[in-house]
Write an enzyme that holds these catalytic residues in place. Structure first.
Site, PDB file in Angstrom:
ATOM      1  N   ASP A 153      47.664  29.679  41.506  1.00  0.00           N
ATOM      2  CA  ASP A 153      47.017  28.487  42.067  1.00  0.00           C
ATOM      3  C   ASP A 153      46.787  28.661  43.566  1.00  0.00           C
ATOM      4  O   ASP A 153      47.721  28.931  44.312  1.00  0.00           O
ATOM      5  CB  ASP A 153      47.919  27.269  41.800  1.00  0.00           C
ATOM      6  CG  ASP A 153      47.217  25.951  42.069  1.00  0.00           C
ATOM      7  OD1 ASP A 153      46.065  25.971  42.556  1.00  0.00           O
ATOM      8  OD2 ASP A 153      47.827  24.905  41.791  1.00  0.00           O
ATOM      9  N   HIS A 232      38.209  23.481  34.727  1.00  0.00           N
ATOM     10  CA  HIS A 232      38.727  22.887  35.969  1.00  0.00           C
ATOM     11  C   HIS A 232      38.037  23.530  37.176  1.00  0.00           C
ATOM     12  O   HIS A 232      37.612  22.845  38.105  1.00  0.00           O
ATOM     13  CB  HIS A 232      40.240  23.107  36.028  1.00  0.00           C
ATOM     14  CG  HIS A 232      40.881  22.587  37.268  1.00  0.00           C
ATOM     15  ND1 HIS A 232      40.947  21.256  37.579  1.00  0.00           N
ATOM     16  CD2 HIS A 232      41.487  23.244  38.313  1.00  0.00           C
ATOM     17  CE1 HIS A 232      41.565  21.100  38.743  1.00  0.00           C
ATOM     18  NE2 HIS A 232      41.900  22.283  39.214  1.00  0.00           N
TER      19      HIS A 232
HETATM   20  C1  HEM Z   1      47.653  19.253  37.793  1.00  0.00           C
HETATM   21  C2  HEM Z   1      47.115  19.505  38.966  1.00  0.00           C
HETATM   22  C3  HEM Z   1      46.352  20.764  39.258  1.00  0.00           C
HETATM   23  C4  HEM Z   1      46.616  22.054  38.872  1.00  0.00           C
HETATM   24  C5  HEM Z   1      47.805  22.565  38.067  1.00  0.00           C
HETATM   25  C6  HEM Z   1      45.548  22.875  39.399  1.00  0.00           C
HETATM   26  C7  HEM Z   1      45.436  24.244  39.201  1.00  0.00           C
HETATM   27  C8  HEM Z   1      44.353  25.011  39.597  1.00  0.00           C
HETATM   28  C9  HEM Z   1      44.192  26.417  39.299  1.00  0.00           C
HETATM   29  C10 HEM Z   1      45.175  27.272  38.525  1.00  0.00           C
HETATM   30  C11 HEM Z   1      43.016  26.833  39.848  1.00  0.00           C
HETATM   31  C12 HEM Z   1      42.376  28.233  39.770  1.00  0.00           C
HETATM   32  C13 HEM Z   1      42.831  29.141  40.857  1.00  0.00           C
HETATM   33  C14 HEM Z   1      42.415  28.719  42.238  1.00  0.00           C
HETATM   34  O1  HEM Z   1      41.258  28.885  42.637  1.00  0.00           O
HETATM   35  O2  HEM Z   1      43.260  28.164  42.931  1.00  0.00           O
HETATM   36  C15 HEM Z   1      42.445  25.680  40.508  1.00  0.00           C
HETATM   37  C16 HEM Z   1      41.263  25.691  41.214  1.00  0.00           C
HETATM   38  C17 HEM Z   1      40.784  24.629  41.929  1.00  0.00           C
HETATM   39  N1  HEM Z   1      41.269  23.346  41.919  1.00  0.00           N
HETATM   40 FE1  HEM Z   1      42.919  22.694  40.944  1.00  0.00          FE
HETATM   41  N2  HEM Z   1      44.670  22.080  40.080  1.00  0.00           N
HETATM   42  C18 HEM Z   1      45.118  20.776  40.003  1.00  0.00           C
HETATM   43  C19 HEM Z   1      44.508  19.665  40.563  1.00  0.00           C
HETATM   44  C20 HEM Z   1      43.391  19.688  41.339  1.00  0.00           C
HETATM   45  C21 HEM Z   1      42.785  18.545  41.970  1.00  0.00           C
HETATM   46  C22 HEM Z   1      43.304  17.105  41.842  1.00  0.00           C
HETATM   47  C23 HEM Z   1      41.714  18.996  42.683  1.00  0.00           C
HETATM   48  C24 HEM Z   1      40.732  18.251  43.549  1.00  0.00           C
HETATM   49  C25 HEM Z   1      40.668  16.942  43.676  1.00  0.00           C
HETATM   50  C26 HEM Z   1      41.632  20.430  42.484  1.00  0.00           C
HETATM   51  C27 HEM Z   1      40.691  21.258  43.067  1.00  0.00           C
HETATM   52  C28 HEM Z   1      40.538  22.600  42.789  1.00  0.00           C
HETATM   53  C29 HEM Z   1      39.519  23.439  43.409  1.00  0.00           C
HETATM   54  C30 HEM Z   1      38.512  23.024  44.479  1.00  0.00           C
HETATM   55  C31 HEM Z   1      39.668  24.711  42.857  1.00  0.00           C
HETATM   56  C32 HEM Z   1      38.826  25.960  43.187  1.00  0.00           C
HETATM   57  C33 HEM Z   1      37.542  25.952  42.427  1.00  0.00           C
HETATM   58  C34 HEM Z   1      36.700  27.185  42.764  1.00  0.00           C
HETATM   59  O3  HEM Z   1      36.932  28.244  42.154  1.00  0.00           O
HETATM   60  O4  HEM Z   1      35.861  27.077  43.647  1.00  0.00           O
HETATM   61  N3  HEM Z   1      42.655  20.817  41.656  1.00  0.00           N
HETATM   62  N4  HEM Z   1      43.271  24.592  40.329  1.00  0.00           N
END
Ligand code: HEM
Ligand SMILES: *[C@@H]1O[C@H](CO)[C@@H](O)[C@H](O)[C@H]1NC(C)=O
Length: 323
Positions: A153, A232
């Site tokens: 993440d 996501h």
């Molecule tokens: C249960 C809560 C969450 C988990 C476990 C989670 C996990 C992840 C994971 C594993 C990734 C892919 C790896 C990375 O690029 O970091 C990701 C990408 C991302 N997440 Fe989350 N996330 C959560 C909540 C959120 C929330 C609430 C937001 C925004 C309001 C968010 C925004 C993003 C963004 C902007 C990316 C990158 C997208 C890209 O590749 O451009 N995430 N998240």
């Protein structure tokens, strides 16, 4: 960036340990309370420095954010950042991003849990009866920066100069007296609890489709065609209609939990130059894009808090302390 708008260390790297402390001010109309809060907020960098010095190699960093409800009193009537308001609930057909109270956020990071602990203790001592603790979450690094769902993440975070570009309010964003907020950053926090049993019942491939990356080696999957369920990753890719550029945010999510009480969670924290970017992400996740196709991650993760803050520049923090 002019020296007067030097930011807080919002760009600090992910650490082995972190504390997210959200408090509410009990009686903001009380002059003593307001003075106490102003002192603590304006001197947070000094307080942290005193603790940090005890082991510089542990890299203790503390940033502080101020919520909309107390902005005027805490900053002694500086103009409110134009986008700053309380977290707006996002209600989808199936899941809701709830809004919960919180006037100040302390984001504490270090390679050592004890330094984080000590700083939190000192800050709460200083604040005394002025505040109520709304939430205190202790996060930890889990292997190679994985969340408790098993995925890495933070990968898509901006790096280097792109970070400042993504998270700091620039001179071109503001007019007139609002120049004080240049070098600051909007921050959104949400505490999520995971339904681990049902998540683990999914095959790895199904989990990967939900996230949009492979689990073992963290490779991006292709975006689904329009109108198909988006991952996501895809739901959180915000492209500017005019320029075609992506609007990045900076996430410093940390796992937290307690196997003994079957608590498994992710603390989401996002820093952004434009609050609307994170609000758009939340809309895409909870309402869905297209509407109805919500982020499947939410079927396994429940948001139990939601608050918005503004993290001012060091100069603005200094100004607050001058009496
Ligand atoms: C249960 C809560 C969450 C988990 C476990 C989670 C996990 C992840 C994971 C594993 C990734 C892919 C790896 C990375 O690029 O970091 C990701 C990408 C991302 N997440 Fe989350 N996330 C959560 C909540 C959120 C929330 C609430 C937001 C925004 C309001 C968010 C925004 C993003 C963004 C902007 C990316 C990158 C997208 C890209 O590749 O451009 N995430 N998240
Ligand atoms: C205090 O602020 C300065 C300037 O941003 C930064 O370099 C330093 O790491 C901060 N100290 C702590 C303990 O957060």
């Amino acid at each position: 960036m002019p020296p007067h708008s030097q930011p807080q260390r919002v760009d600090a790297p992910l650490s082995a340990s972190a504390i997210f402390l959200v408090v509410s001010v009990k009686d903001i109309a009380d002059d003593d309370t307001a003075a106490t809060v102003r002192n603590v907020v304006s001197s947070v960098n000094d307080t942290a420095k005193n603790v940090a010095f005890r082991d510089p190699s542990a890299n203790l960093i503390c940033t502080v954010g101020i919520g909309a409800r107390v902005w005027e009193v805490v900053t002694k009537k500086l103009p409110k950042p134009s986008e700053l308001h309380a977290f707006r609930e996002v209600k989808g057909a199936t899941h809701t991003a709830i809004s919960t109270p919180g006037d100040l956020l302390f984001h504490i990071r270090a390679e050592r849990r004890d330094l984080c602990f000590e700083l939190e203790r000192q800050l709460l001592d200083q604040l005394g009866d002025s505040v109520t603790v709304e939430d205190e979450t202790v996060g930890f690094r889990y292997f190679d920066n994985r969340d408790l769902l098993g995925f890495i993440d933070g990968t898509a975070n901006p790096v280097g100069a792109d970070t400042q570009e993504a998270v700091l309010v620039a001179g071109t964003d503001v007019a007139g007296s609002s120049v004080d907020i240049v070098g600051g950053s909007y921050v959104v926090v949400q505490k999520y609890l995971h339904k681990m049993d049902s998540w683990k019942a999914l095959k790895t491939e199904a989990q990967e489709e939900i996230i949009g990356r492979t689990k073992f080696d963290n490779v991006e999957l292709d975006d689904a065609p329009p109108d198909v369920q988006k991952s996501h990753k895809s739901l959180n890719t915000i492209v500017d209609e005019a320029t075609g550029a992506e609007h990045d945010i900076l996430r410093d999510n940390m796992p937290f939990g307690s196997p003994g009480s079957k608590e498994y969670g992710t603390y989401f924290i996002g820093y952004t130059r434009h609050l609307w970017v994170i609000e758009q992400m939340l809309h895409n996740m909870f309402v869905g894009s297209p509407p109805g196709k919500h982020d499947r991650l939410l079927d396994y993760s429940t948001a139990v808090t939601g608050s918005v803050f503004f993290m001012p520049s060091l100069a603005l923090l200094d100004e607050i302390g001058d009496d």
